[in-house]
Motif scaffolding. Structure first.
Motif, PDB file in Angstrom:
ATOM      1  N   LEU A  95      -0.512   8.837   9.422  1.00  0.00           N
ATOM      2  CA  LEU A  95       0.184  10.066   9.815  1.00  0.00           C
ATOM      3  C   LEU A  95       1.517  10.192   9.081  1.00  0.00           C
ATOM      4  N   LYS A  96       2.193   9.078   8.916  1.00  0.00           N
ATOM      5  CA  LYS A  96       3.466   9.085   8.182  1.00  0.00           C
ATOM      6  C   LYS A  96       3.251   9.549   6.744  1.00  0.00           C
ATOM      7  N   GLN A  97       2.192   9.066   6.105  1.00  0.00           N
ATOM      8  CA  GLN A  97       1.914   9.458   4.727  1.00  0.00           C
ATOM      9  C   GLN A  97       1.562  10.943   4.628  1.00  0.00           C
ATOM     10  N   LEU A  98       0.857  11.449   5.642  1.00  0.00           N
ATOM     11  CA  LEU A  98       0.575  12.886   5.703  1.00  0.00           C
ATOM     12  C   LEU A  98       1.871  13.687   5.765  1.00  0.00           C
ATOM     13  N   LYS A  99       2.771  13.251   6.650  1.00  0.00           N
ATOM     14  CA  LYS A  99       4.045  13.954   6.809  1.00  0.00           C
ATOM     15  C   LYS A  99       4.864  13.936   5.526  1.00  0.00           C
ATOM     16  N   LEU A 100       4.739  12.865   4.784  1.00  0.00           N
ATOM     17  CA  LEU A 100       5.481  12.733   3.527  1.00  0.00           C
ATOM     18  C   LEU A 100       4.791  13.433   2.357  1.00  0.00           C
ATOM     19  N   ILE A 148       0.845  -1.201   0.000  1.00  0.00           N
ATOM     20  CA  ILE A 148       0.000   0.000   0.000  1.00  0.00           C
ATOM     21  C   ILE A 148       0.875   1.245   0.000  1.00  0.00           C
ATOM     22  N   GLU A 149       1.965   1.185   0.732  1.00  0.00           N
ATOM     23  CA  GLU A 149       2.870   2.336   0.782  1.00  0.00           C
ATOM     24  C   GLU A 149       3.455   2.634  -0.593  1.00  0.00           C
ATOM     25  N   LYS A 150       3.678   1.609  -1.380  1.00  0.00           N
ATOM     26  CA  LYS A 150       4.173   1.825  -2.743  1.00  0.00           C
ATOM     27  C   LYS A 150       3.130   2.559  -3.582  1.00  0.00           C
ATOM     28  N   LEU A 151       1.855   2.257  -3.360  1.00  0.00           N
ATOM     29  CA  LEU A 151       0.805   2.991  -4.063  1.00  0.00           C
ATOM     30  C   LEU A 151       0.806   4.454  -3.646  1.00  0.00           C
ATOM     31  N   LEU A 152       0.974   4.693  -2.366  1.00  0.00           N
ATOM     32  CA  LEU A 152       0.935   6.062  -1.856  1.00  0.00           C
ATOM     33  C   LEU A 152       2.170   6.862  -2.246  1.00  0.00           C
ATOM     34  N   ALA A 153       3.220   6.177  -2.662  1.00  0.00           N
ATOM     35  CA  ALA A 153       4.431   6.862  -3.125  1.00  0.00           C
ATOM     36  C   ALA A 153       4.350   7.207  -4.611  1.00  0.00           C
ATOM     37  N   SER A 154       3.256   6.799  -5.272  1.00  0.00           N
ATOM     38  CA  SER A 154       3.112   7.040  -6.709  1.00  0.00           C
ATOM     39  C   SER A 154       2.923   8.531  -7.010  1.00  0.00           C
ATOM     40  N   LYS A 155       3.368   8.937  -8.167  1.00  0.00           N
ATOM     41  CA  LYS A 155       3.138  10.319  -8.610  1.00  0.00           C
ATOM     42  C   LYS A 155       1.711  10.513  -9.098  1.00  0.00           C
ATOM     43  N   PHE A 156       1.009   9.408  -9.365  1.00  0.00           N
ATOM     44  CA  PHE A 156      -0.337   9.501  -9.913  1.00  0.00           C
ATOM     45  C   PHE A 156      -1.380   9.620  -8.810  1.00  0.00           C
ATOM     46  N   HIS A 157      -2.218  10.616  -8.931  1.00  0.00           N
ATOM     47  CA  HIS A 157      -3.246  10.909  -7.933  1.00  0.00           C
ATOM     48  C   HIS A 157      -4.164   9.700  -7.697  1.00  0.00           C
ATOM     49  N   VAL A 210      -3.662   6.596  -8.165  1.00  0.00           N
ATOM     50  CA  VAL A 210      -2.979   5.468  -7.519  1.00  0.00           C
ATOM     51  C   VAL A 210      -2.933   5.696  -6.013  1.00  0.00           C
ATOM     52  N   ARG A 211      -2.630   6.925  -5.615  1.00  0.00           N
ATOM     53  CA  ARG A 211      -2.626   7.232  -4.177  1.00  0.00           C
ATOM     54  C   ARG A 211      -4.030   7.097  -3.595  1.00  0.00           C
ATOM     55  N   LEU A 212      -5.033   7.552  -4.358  1.00  0.00           N
ATOM     56  CA  LEU A 212      -6.420   7.406  -3.916  1.00  0.00           C
ATOM     57  C   LEU A 212      -6.765   5.935  -3.700  1.00  0.00           C
ATOM     58  N   CYS A 213      -6.383   5.099  -4.624  1.00  0.00           N
ATOM     59  CA  CYS A 213      -6.640   3.671  -4.515  1.00  0.00           C
ATOM     60  C   CYS A 213      -5.984   3.100  -3.254  1.00  0.00           C
ATOM     61  N   GLY A 214      -4.751   3.505  -2.989  1.00  0.00           N
ATOM     62  CA  GLY A 214      -4.050   3.035  -1.798  1.00  0.00           C
ATOM     63  C   GLY A 214      -4.759   3.442  -0.514  1.00  0.00           C
ATOM     64  N   LEU A 215      -5.270   4.655  -0.488  1.00  0.00           N
ATOM     65  CA  LEU A 215      -5.983   5.135   0.699  1.00  0.00           C
ATOM     66  C   LEU A 215      -7.307   4.403   0.885  1.00  0.00           C
ATOM     67  N   ILE A 216      -7.985   4.106  -0.203  1.00  0.00           N
ATOM     68  CA  ILE A 216      -9.242   3.359  -0.095  1.00  0.00           C
ATOM     69  C   ILE A 216      -8.975   1.949   0.436  1.00  0.00           C
ATOM     70  N   ARG A 218       1.980  12.768   0.921  1.00  0.00           N
ATOM     71  CA  ARG A 218       1.383  11.855  -0.046  1.00  0.00           C
ATOM     72  C   ARG A 218      -0.140  11.920  -0.015  1.00  0.00           C
ATOM     73  N   VAL A 219      -0.686  12.329   1.110  1.00  0.00           N
ATOM     74  CA  VAL A 219      -2.128  12.595   1.219  1.00  0.00           C
ATOM     75  C   VAL A 219      -2.254  14.094   0.999  1.00  0.00           C
ATOM     76  N   ASN A 220      -2.326  14.498  -0.256  1.00  0.00           N
ATOM     77  CA  ASN A 220      -2.040  15.898  -0.595  1.00  0.00           C
ATOM     78  C   ASN A 220      -3.090  16.563  -1.478  1.00  0.00           C
ATOM     79  N   ASN A 221      -4.337  16.201  -1.254  1.00  0.00           N
ATOM     80  CA  ASN A 221      -5.429  16.963  -1.852  1.00  0.00           C
ATOM     81  C   ASN A 221      -6.678  16.693  -1.035  1.00  0.00           C
ATOM     82  N   TRP A 222      -7.690  17.551  -1.204  1.00  0.00           N
ATOM     83  CA  TRP A 222      -8.853  17.446  -0.329  1.00  0.00           C
ATOM     84  C   TRP A 222      -9.596  16.128  -0.480  1.00  0.00           C
TER      85      TRP A 222
END
Length: 239
Positions: A103-108, A63-72, A74-80, A110-114
């Motif tokens: 929280l780690k993903q927030l700090k990085l 899941i962390e690999k999804l959240l490290a993606s540049k594609f919005h 992909v990160r959404l999918c990881g969060l779901i 990666r959770v970077n849109n509303w």
């Protein structure tokens, strides 16, 4: 093994390049926008949810690999996927792991849109119901320089509202009264509106004390469900 690589292949296969420009505009990715530089594949949210459901057993490291993606998307999918696993978890220890991971993903950043915050924080924030004193965590996030940490702070209070505990929402809303960003005004007003659905007298008490200093958007969102005559009364209090 259920891998991030396989999920990304399936997400990319569903992408529609013709939708990318509209998504970039909607999520303010131009220079100076809150989503500056974000990259899209052109998926709809239901499509991302469909892939997330298929890959819901994915390991946290994947899941962390999804959240490290540049594609919005992909990160959404990881969060779901993360929220699906959080809801299924019955162990406090595991929910704490999910929360700290989030929280780690927030700090990085990666959770970077509303939409990314909104799809995840109201669920992941349920962990704080199990914490003896959640306010220090909420206050720290509310005072962050990160827009997305501040938005997460107020949306983390949604589970408290649903559980009938309104103090966290009131406390964090007060802290965010002077926030400069419209996305915080909207989120705070949204949570106050949800609070008002459960305890209208408490909302009115908050408005009586703070309406004159509330950003107009925050006030407008918070009173959206009130009768029109009462809405106009509160709006006239703004300088």
């Amino acid at each position: 093994m259920i891998t991030a690589r396989r999920a990304i292949i399936e997400l990319r296969a569903l992408g529609k390049p013709g939708r990318v420009h509209a998504l970039q505009h909607f999520y303010k990715t131009a220079p100076g926008g809150y989503g500056e530089g974000d990259v899209f594949l052109g998926l709809s949210v239901p499509q991302s949810r469909l892939i997330a459901k298929a890959f819901r057993a994915m390991e946290l490291s994947e899941i962390e690999k999804l959240l490290a993606s540049k594609f919005h998307e992909v990160r959404l999918c990881g969060l779901i996927i993360l929220t699906i696993q959080f809801k299924a978890s019955k162990e406090v220890k595991k929910r704490r792991e999910f929360f700290n991971f989030y929280l780690k993903q927030l700090k990085l950043r990666r959770v970077n849109n509303w939409d990314l915050v909104d799809v995840s924080a109201p669920t992941i924030g349920e962990y704080l119901l199990e914490v003896e004193d959640p306010l220090p965590t909420l206050i720290k996030l509310a005072r962050s320089s990160s827009l997305w940490e501040r938005r997460s702070a107020i949306l983390f209070t949604f589970p408290f509202i649903r559980a009938g505990h309104f103090a966290p929402t009131l406390e964090i809303s007060k802290l965010l009264l002077k926030d400069k960003h419209d996305l915080i005004h909207k989120a705070s007003g949204w949570m106050l509106r949800e609070l008002g659905k459960r305890d209208l007298s408490l909302l009115r008490s908050f408005l009586s004390e703070h309406s004159v200093e509330m950003p107009r958007t925050m006030l407008r969102y918070s009173i959206e469900k009130l009768p029109e005559t009462e809405r106009q009364k509160w709006l006239k209090k703004i300088k």
